[in-house]
Design an enzyme around this catalytic site. Structure first.
Site, PDB file in Angstrom:
ATOM      1  N   ASP A 120       2.122  -7.035  -0.629  1.00  0.00           N
ATOM      2  CA  ASP A 120       1.529  -6.681   0.671  1.00  0.00           C
ATOM      3  C   ASP A 120       1.898  -7.712   1.736  1.00  0.00           C
ATOM      4  OD1 ASP A 120      -0.702  -5.678   2.621  1.00  0.00           O
ATOM      5  OD2 ASP A 120      -0.824  -4.313   0.920  1.00  0.00           O
ATOM      6  N   ARG A 142      -6.071  -6.879  16.666  1.00  0.00           N
ATOM      7  CA  ARG A 142      -5.705  -7.699  15.501  1.00  0.00           C
ATOM      8  C   ARG A 142      -4.605  -8.705  15.862  1.00  0.00           C
ATOM      9  NH1 ARG A 142      -3.267  -6.686   9.494  1.00  0.00           N
ATOM     10  NH2 ARG A 142      -4.885  -7.768   8.366  1.00  0.00           N
ATOM     11  N   LYS A 192       5.248   0.354   1.906  1.00  0.00           N
ATOM     12  CA  LYS A 192       3.955   0.633   2.553  1.00  0.00           C
ATOM     13  C   LYS A 192       4.158   0.327   4.027  1.00  0.00           C
ATOM     14  CE  LYS A 192      -0.891  -0.977   2.587  1.00  0.00           C
ATOM     15  NZ  LYS A 192      -1.861  -1.876   1.932  1.00  0.00           N
ATOM     16  N   ASP A 247       2.705   0.064   7.589  1.00  0.00           N
ATOM     17  CA  ASP A 247       1.396  -0.105   8.232  1.00  0.00           C
ATOM     18  C   ASP A 247       1.528  -0.028   9.749  1.00  0.00           C
ATOM     19  OD1 ASP A 247      -1.329  -0.576   8.380  1.00  0.00           O
ATOM     20  OD2 ASP A 247      -1.269  -2.307   7.041  1.00  0.00           O
ATOM     21  N   ASN A 295      -1.285  -1.350  12.545  1.00  0.00           N
ATOM     22  CA  ASN A 295      -2.672  -1.764  12.740  1.00  0.00           C
ATOM     23  C   ASN A 295      -3.181  -1.712  14.173  1.00  0.00           C
ATOM     24  OD1 ASN A 295      -4.110  -2.768  10.200  1.00  0.00           O
ATOM     25  ND2 ASN A 295      -2.067  -3.626   9.950  1.00  0.00           N
ATOM     26  N   ASP A 302      -9.330   1.400   4.431  1.00  0.00           N
ATOM     27  CA  ASP A 302      -9.437   0.069   3.808  1.00  0.00           C
ATOM     28  C   ASP A 302     -10.751  -0.038   3.051  1.00  0.00           C
ATOM     29  OD1 ASP A 302      -7.025  -0.781   4.688  1.00  0.00           O
ATOM     30  OD2 ASP A 302      -7.769  -2.189   6.196  1.00  0.00           O
TER      31      ASP A 302
HETATM   32  C1  GLA Z   1      -4.099  -3.222   6.924  1.00  0.00           C
HETATM   33  C2  GLA Z   1      -3.997  -2.332   5.712  1.00  0.00           C
HETATM   34  C3  GLA Z   1      -4.374  -3.098   4.470  1.00  0.00           C
HETATM   35  C4  GLA Z   1      -3.484  -4.319   4.336  1.00  0.00           C
HETATM   36  C5  GLA Z   1      -3.549  -5.154   5.594  1.00  0.00           C
HETATM   37  C6  GLA Z   1      -2.523  -6.265   5.558  1.00  0.00           C
HETATM   38  O1  GLA Z   1      -5.418  -3.546   7.204  1.00  0.00           O
HETATM   39  O2  GLA Z   1      -4.810  -1.202   5.855  1.00  0.00           O
HETATM   40  O3  GLA Z   1      -4.263  -2.295   3.329  1.00  0.00           O
HETATM   41  O4  GLA Z   1      -2.168  -3.910   4.071  1.00  0.00           O
HETATM   42  O5  GLA Z   1      -3.307  -4.375   6.749  1.00  0.00           O
HETATM   43  O6  GLA Z   1      -2.597  -7.075   6.675  1.00  0.00           O
END
Ligand code: GLA
Length: 743
Positions: A364, A444, A478, A480, A482, A549
């Site tokens: 991750d 964030r 994955k 992402d 945010n 999450d």
């Molecule tokens: C987001 C994702 C999490 C993780 C974090 C990493 O919040 O939803 O699953 O990957 O970022 O910073």
């Protein structure tokens, strides 16, 4: 517009009408265009003035000729405009209600009228047809083609439009919906979903009253943070799981959307759905085309369960990437390590992945950034080079090591984003979405890159491409996202700022198209700080999504339940983590109702917990196809009772899995009555066996007994859930032996 041009245009319009009238001699007045699927019909009709209307949306009639009689059965009040049930309501001419399209013509005039010109249907294959209907303005050289793609077996229709013109200058599109539906019923009940971080898919159901109720988002990216575009409307009364008329709808778009539900003065419901036109007037040059995203809908006259099964089938067959394919079980390190890891720690986790028995290790956030190392969420986004202190030998060596350990390797990226503390931000400030003269505002601690800029698209594509070039056996991404967009401004778009929100999403899709052209089936998880971007526009490129999450298993029962209305289990990545107070069995059982993963410290598991998880992975491997591809039946709703119960049945009705959970831990709570199963064959005899049993515990379920499908569906089965047996999984297998059938 000069007079001569106008008269030439209206002459050619009349000519096309005449040609068309000739082509439709059977009915010189009305042209009826039914779009029928296996059980449902959307019926369009061009009236004697060539206004295209939705005359019916509902259960298919045995004799399509009778659609023509529907309208005259309704004795509602005067329509006044002749446009009330328009199939695509233009604005500025006769409309009195919310329009689907509104424009400023090249000459500054803001009126639009759209009349039927022609239509044609193409059969794309045995199951899918595409109807196109051309509409033109009789005064301006402006046209819209409506597209209706219908999936017969699944009762799903996707609808979108292409807008174009040949005016003497640019036209500004002020509103450009994808769909404009009309429904008739005694009352309309909207079920919608709202949320926030860790609170995705909270349902609310209410009766629609006169006026407009709007579901929308203006966040740009992570667009579904507070609200997704999925919804359902029940007719006459709220549909239940197995009864009632219900329409499910969703926009296939990963940016701002707007869906208006307008109960009009005749008490009918108009649904107008599309990209949000908020801050988005779109300039269309002569000869250019503007294509709206598709709006999809399905109808069921047998309640919410059937509507979900249709949509889940449709998604697996036609939309979700590799919907009929395989998925990888995995161990993720996010909650196990957060940003605190190095090569040595990861070596241990790779071994744990193998020990657990899952297919892949997913690294991750936190593996990149050197000048601005990604050791927390304040720095590093944008600098996608391995952090030399944490990973001196880079990703390539980790991927190799995983291979040697007998597992696959996947990696987290957040390629659309940048931290101000990054080399990227310093080098390319013009790639960052921000107002040149205003204070930056962060979500964030980060900002969003300007994907309307082709150079940024190349950069984002390059992040993925270079990972695969470096490590060709990389097996999973994955992706992402945010942050939302604040201070929307694109240095690239200069004077065309109002196109930004739309061009951003088009830019994102261009990147994803390129990735999929080169890497067609590599699994990718769609994540957005949880489920901030779950929609069928994006799922075309992704094999699965991260619902939330929030991995507290009790919360997850609710969240997964509500996603299941619209999305198949194969797309739902469910991880076992340390959130919540429930035992590892409960957490694993919940995660098994989709695509199973773990995000725990395997080395710290107690012996029995580890044994349980290892066995659960093996059991899951034997049943995953039923969960992923089977028909899903929701049996007991946790929003209504103290339990949740769901089951999945394979297509031959010979294997099923039933998941049961206690969701309220008050004294004495238990499954007091049997739960009626669904989807089985009444004539078959079934054996019921409890699986995923925690080491050292015994099941009260006697697997020697056989029950008929008839019994299980009418009387039911009691999984004996109680405060000491809070989660129970049952495997239901048809006994095909002769002996069983003579019982
Ligand atoms: C987001 C994702 C999490 C993780 C974090 C990493 O919040 O939803 O699953 O990957 O970022 O910073």
């Amino acid at each position: 517009m000069n007079q001569i041009f106008k008269s030439v245009l209206s002459q050619s319009f009349i000519l096309s009408l005449l040609t068309l009238a000739a082509a439709n001699q059977s009915n010189a007045q009305n042209i009826t265009i039914p779009i029928e699927t296996s059980h449902q019909a959307l019926v369009l009709q061009a009236d004697e003035n060539k206004n295209l209307k939705n005359i019916y949306l509902g259960k298919k009639l045995a004799d399509p000729k009778e659609y023509d009689f529907i309208k005259s059965r309704y004795k509602q009040t005067e329509d006044y405009s002749g446009l009330l049930n328009s199939a695509y309501t233009p604005s500025g001419s006769r409309n009195l209600m919310e329009p689907a399209i509104s424009v400023i013509h090249a000459d500054g005039n803001m009126s639009l009228d759209l009349r039927y010109i022609s239509h044609k249907t193409i059969r794309l294959n045995d199951n899918v047809s595409l109807l196109t209907v051309l509409l033109k303005d009789p005064v301006y050289n402006f046209e819209v083609t409506l597209y209706y793609k219908s999936y017969h077996k699944e009762d799903v229709i996707e609808q979108w439009n292409v807008i174009r013109h040949h005016e003497k200058g640019n036209v500004t599109l002020q509103k450009f919906a994808s769909a404009n539906l009309n429904l008739q019923a005694q009352s309309f009940w909207l079920k919608q979903f709202h949320g926030d971080w860790a609170k995705e898919m909270q349902p609310e159901e209410s009766k629609l009253t006169h006026g407009i109720k709007t579901l929308d988002t203006k966040l740009g990216t992570r667009a579904n943070l507070f609200m997704p575009s999925v919804f359902m409307v029940s007719l006459d009364k709220p549909a239940t799981e197995d009864e009632g008329n219900v329409l499910y709808g969703a926009l296939e778009w990963s940016g701002n959307f707007k869906i208006d539900f307008e109960v009009d003065f005749q008490d009918n419901l108009r649904i107008i759905a599309g990209m949000n036109n908020y801050a988005s007037p779109y300039i269309l040059k002569p000869g250019e085309e503007f294509t709206t995203p598709a709006f999809l809908f399905t109808l069921s006259d047998k309640g919410k369960g059937e509507a979900s099964r249709k949509l889940q089938n449709w998604a697996r067959n036609y939309k979700l990437l590799d919907g009929k394919g395989n998925r990888l079980t995995l161990l993720n390190n996010w909650e196990a390590t957060y940003f605190d890891f190095n090569e040595q720690k990861l070596s241990g986790l790779l071994k744990d992945t193998k020990k657990l028995g899952v297919d892949l290790f997913l690294l991750d956030d936190g593996w990149f950034g050197n000048k601005h190392p990604r050791n927390d969420d304040h720095a590093g986004l944008g600098d996608w080079q391995e952090n030399r202190r944490k990973l001196p030998n880079g990703i390539t060596s980790l991927v190799k090591e995983a291979g040697a350990d007998g597992v696959k390797f996947g990696i987290w990226i957040e390629p659309e984003m940048v931290n101000p503390k990054s080399d990227l931000y310093t080098k390319h400030p013009d790639w960052v979405i921000k107002q040149p003269d205003r204070e930056e505002h962060y979500f964030r601690n980060q900002l969003v890159l300007d994907l309307s800029n082709p150079k940024v698209q190349d950069f984002v594509y390059g992040i993925v491409d270079s990972l695969f070039i470096k490590a060709p056996s990389l097996a999973y991404i994955k992706w992402d996202c945010n942050a939302v967009i604040y201070n929307a401004y694109s240095a690239h778009l200069k004077n065309n700022q109002s196109q930004f929100y739309i061009d951003y999403v088009h830019g994102l899709y261009k990147v994803l198209e390129r990735i999929r052209a080169k890497y067609p089936v590599v699994p990718m998880m769609l994540c957005s700080g949880g489920g901030g971007r779950v929609d069928y526009g994006a799922l075309k490129y992704f094999t699965e999504f991260w619902p939330s999450d929030n991995t507290d298993p009790v919360e997850r029962i609710f969240i997964q339940w509500d996603y299941s209305y619209f999305y198949p289990a194969i797309a739902s990545s469910n991880h076992v983590t340390d959130w919540g107070k429930q035992p590892v069995k409960f957490r694993t059982d919940v995660a098994m109702m989709g695509k199973l993963g773990f995000d725990i410290v395997v080395s710290e598991l107690k012996e029995n917990d580890l044994k349980f998880c290892q066995d659960a992975v093996s059991t899951y491997n034997t049943l995953k196809n039923v969960i992923w591809q089977g028909d899903q039946y929701r049996l007991v709703n946790p929003h209504e009772q103290n339990m949740a119960s769901l089951m999945y049945v394979d297509s031959t009705k010979s294997t099923a899995v039933m998941f049961n959970y206690l969701v309220n831990y008050r004294y004495g709570e238990s499954s007091k009555t049997p739960i009626r199963l669904k989807g089985l064959d009444p004539a078959k005899k079934y054996r019921i066996q409890e699986i995923n049993i925690y080491p050292g515990t015994k099941s009260p379920v006697q697997s020697e007994k056989l029950f008929s499908g008839d019994f299980l569906m009418n009387i039911g089965f009691n999984p004996e859930v109680n405060t000491t047996r809070t989660s129970v999984i049952l495997k239901i297998t048809a006994d095909l032996s002769k002996a069983a059938n003579t019982l």
